[in-house]
Design an enzyme around this catalytic site. Structure first.
Site, mmCIF file in Angstrom:
data_model
loop_
_atom_site.group_PDB
_atom_site.id
_atom_site.type_symbol
_atom_site.label_atom_id
_atom_site.label_comp_id
_atom_site.label_asym_id
_atom_site.label_seq_id
_atom_site.Cartn_x
_atom_site.Cartn_y
_atom_site.Cartn_z
ATOM 1 N N HIS A 12 0.843 -1.208 0.000
ATOM 2 C CA HIS A 12 0.000 0.000 0.000
ATOM 3 C C HIS A 12 0.874 1.252 0.000
ATOM 4 O O HIS A 12 0.614 2.206 -0.733
ATOM 5 C CB HIS A 12 -0.874 0.045 1.258
ATOM 6 N N LYS A 58 -17.420 -6.163 7.278
ATOM 7 C CA LYS A 58 -16.150 -6.861 7.529
ATOM 8 C C LYS A 58 -15.817 -6.807 9.007
ATOM 9 O O LYS A 58 -16.068 -5.793 9.661
ATOM 10 C CB LYS A 58 -15.012 -6.192 6.746
ATOM 11 N N ARG A 82 -2.229 -6.295 -8.499
ATOM 12 C CA ARG A 82 -1.166 -7.279 -8.266
ATOM 13 C C ARG A 82 -1.199 -8.418 -9.265
ATOM 14 O O ARG A 82 -0.178 -8.905 -9.700
ATOM 15 C CB ARG A 82 -1.297 -7.862 -6.848
ATOM 16 N N SER A 101 -2.765 -7.489 3.070
ATOM 17 C CA SER A 101 -3.027 -7.406 4.512
ATOM 18 C C SER A 101 -3.321 -8.797 5.064
ATOM 19 O O SER A 101 -2.909 -9.128 6.183
ATOM 20 C CB SER A 101 -4.224 -6.491 4.782
HETATM 21 N N1 LIG Z 1 1.102 -5.276 -2.696
HETATM 22 C C1 LIG Z 1 0.293 -4.447 -3.356
HETATM 23 N N2 LIG Z 1 0.685 -3.872 -4.518
HETATM 24 C C2 LIG Z 1 -0.161 -3.067 -5.199
HETATM 25 N N3 LIG Z 1 -1.410 -2.771 -4.823
HETATM 26 C C3 LIG Z 1 -1.843 -3.306 -3.680
HETATM 27 C C4 LIG Z 1 -1.020 -4.165 -2.877
HETATM 28 N N4 LIG Z 1 -1.736 -4.557 -1.795
HETATM 29 C C5 LIG Z 1 -2.954 -3.968 -1.917
HETATM 30 N N5 LIG Z 1 -3.019 -3.225 -3.031
HETATM 31 C C6 LIG Z 1 -4.150 -2.448 -3.501
HETATM 32 O O1 LIG Z 1 -4.568 -1.572 -2.475
HETATM 33 C C7 LIG Z 1 -5.981 -1.359 -2.540
HETATM 34 C C8 LIG Z 1 -6.595 -1.610 -1.179
HETATM 35 O O2 LIG Z 1 -6.488 -2.966 -0.940
HETATM 36 P P1 LIG Z 1 -6.865 -3.706 0.408
HETATM 37 O O3 LIG Z 1 -7.074 -2.737 1.511
HETATM 38 O O4 LIG Z 1 -7.931 -4.701 0.077
HETATM 39 O O5 LIG Z 1 -5.501 -4.481 0.724
HETATM 40 P P2 LIG Z 1 -5.175 -6.008 0.605
HETATM 41 O O6 LIG Z 1 -3.728 -6.116 0.851
HETATM 42 O O7 LIG Z 1 -5.733 -6.550 -0.688
HETATM 43 O O8 LIG Z 1 -5.980 -6.572 1.856
HETATM 44 P P3 LIG Z 1 -6.905 -7.847 1.985
HETATM 45 O O9 LIG Z 1 -5.994 -9.018 2.091
HETATM 46 O O10 LIG Z 1 -7.666 -7.561 3.238
HETATM 47 O O11 LIG Z 1 -7.801 -7.890 0.761
HETATM 48 C C9 LIG Z 1 -6.470 -2.269 -3.682
HETATM 49 O O12 LIG Z 1 -6.520 -1.502 -4.869
HETATM 50 C C10 LIG Z 1 -5.376 -3.301 -3.796
HETATM 51 O O13 LIG Z 1 -5.318 -3.869 -5.087
HETATM 52 C C1 LIG Z 2 -13.629 0.062 -0.168
HETATM 53 C C2 LIG Z 2 -13.507 -0.545 -1.538
HETATM 54 C C3 LIG Z 2 -12.749 0.409 -2.432
HETATM 55 C C4 LIG Z 2 -12.802 -1.886 -1.510
HETATM 56 O O1 LIG Z 2 -11.644 -1.833 -0.721
HETATM 57 P P1 LIG Z 2 -10.757 -3.130 -0.480
HETATM 58 O O2 LIG Z 2 -9.992 -3.384 -1.733
HETATM 59 O O3 LIG Z 2 -9.881 -2.796 0.658
HETATM 60 O O4 LIG Z 2 -11.667 -4.283 -0.140
HETATM 61 C C5 LIG Z 2 -14.921 -0.821 -2.142
HETATM 62 O O5 LIG Z 2 -15.539 -1.873 -1.436
HETATM 63 C C6 LIG Z 2 -15.818 0.395 -2.087
HETATM 64 O O6 LIG Z 2 -15.633 1.325 -2.830
HETATM 65 N N1 LIG Z 2 -16.783 0.360 -1.152
HETATM 66 C C7 LIG Z 2 -17.701 1.452 -0.889
HETATM 67 C C8 LIG Z 2 -19.066 1.143 -1.500
HETATM 68 C C9 LIG Z 2 -19.060 1.472 -2.967
HETATM 69 O O7 LIG Z 2 -18.732 2.564 -3.391
HETATM 70 N N2 LIG Z 2 -19.459 0.480 -3.803
HETATM 71 C C10 LIG Z 2 -19.509 0.646 -5.232
HETATM 72 C C11 LIG Z 2 -18.226 0.233 -5.905
HETATM 73 S S1 LIG Z 2 -18.124 -1.508 -6.053
HETATM 74 MG MG LIG Z 3 -7.881 -6.688 -0.953
#
Ligand SMILES: Nc1ncnc2c1ncn2[C@@H]1O[C@H](COP(=O)(O)OP(=O)(O)OP(=O)(O)O)[C@@H](O)[C@H]1O
Ligand SMILES: CC(C)(COP(=O)(O)O)[C@@H](O)C(=O)NCCC(=O)NCCS
Ligand SMILES: [Mg+2]
Length: 176
Positions: free
Chosen positions: A16, A40, A89, A127
């Site tokens: 991130h 969640k 990713r 995460s």
């Molecule tokens: N290692 C990474 N490289 C590039 N983008 C990432 C990376 N980890 C997460 N993202 C991006 O960050 C944004 C927020 O993702 P999110 O908070 O779901 O994190 P996550 O690591 O995918 O967590 P989870 O395992 O809970 O899904 C998404 O667009 C996701 O694709």
């Molecule tokens: C928060 C997120 C970007 C997803 O985040 P995540 O990748 O961490 O799961 C997505 O669930 C979101 O935008 N939620 C708010 C509700 C919404 O706008 N929904 C319409 C788009 S699918």
């Molecule tokens: Mg994710």
């Protein structure tokens, strides 16, 4: 141009942070926006995640951290942002992200989703992976910003894997 980087960030990882740093070089302002998602069960409360992201981004002057409810496009409009920033990713991300981008486009034609490809060294990182490793007593020092690693160890009742090796009493889900 203002970009919103929305997500769960439970917790923020170096993957991130890499997207935030690269985004901050492309946009005037990047707002990292943590969704308050009642569906969640997170490891960290929204307040804890906001604090963690703020700690990890103190070196970035044009990065702001905020929480939001409801639709991301509504929050983006409220903040006068033109861009939703997301990371990619793998193909699995692509499918979900493309659907989300198209959905958001139907809700607001003014807002564009911009994807940044993951940096190679973080292509495996999520995460969920961080939580799984920490839960079973492994080291996550190389996966998360150094300021927040202690928070994660604390959740799983150990200070550091070498200081306090895995026990049978590590909780599976912390109460929030
Ligand atoms: N290692 C990474 N490289 C590039 N983008 C990432 C990376 N980890 C997460 N993202 C991006 O960050 C944004 C927020 O993702 P999110 O908070 O779901 O994190 P996550 O690591 O995918 O967590 P989870 O395992 O809970 O899904 C998404 O667009 C996701 O694709
Ligand atoms: C928060 C997120 C970007 C997803 O985040 P995540 O990748 O961490 O799961 C997505 O669930 C979101 O935008 N939620 C708010 C509700 C919404 O706008 N929904 C319409 C788009 S699918
Ligand atoms: Mg994710």
């Amino acid at each position: 141009m203002i970009a919103i980087y929305p997500g769960s960030f439970d917790p923020i990882t170096l993957g991130h942070l890499d997207i935030i740093e690269r985004g901050s070089r492309l946009f005037d302002l990047v707002i990292v926006a943590v969704l308050r998602n009642p569906q969640k069960i997170p490891l960290f409360t929204v307040q804890e995640r906001l604090r963690q992201i703020r700690l990890a981004t103190t070196h970035l002057a044009n990065v702001e951290v905020d929480g939001f409810d409801g639709l991301t496009v509504n929050y983006a409009q409220k903040r006068q942002a033109q861009v939703l920033l997301r990371g990619l990713r793998a193909i699995s991300d692509f499918e979900v992200e493309l659907q989300m981008a198209h959905t958001n486009k139907t809700l607001s034609t003014q807002i564009e989703t911009v994807f940044l490809a993951t940096s190679n060294e973080y292509s495996f990182l999520s995460s969920s992976v961080v939580k799984e490793i920490a839960r079973f007593g492994g080291s996550i020092d190389h996966l998360v910003p150094q300021q927040i690693a202690p928070d994660i160890y604390k959740c799983y009742n150990h200070t550091h894997p070498t200081a306090n090796p895995i026990t049978e009493n590590i909780p599976h889900q912390r109460e929030v």
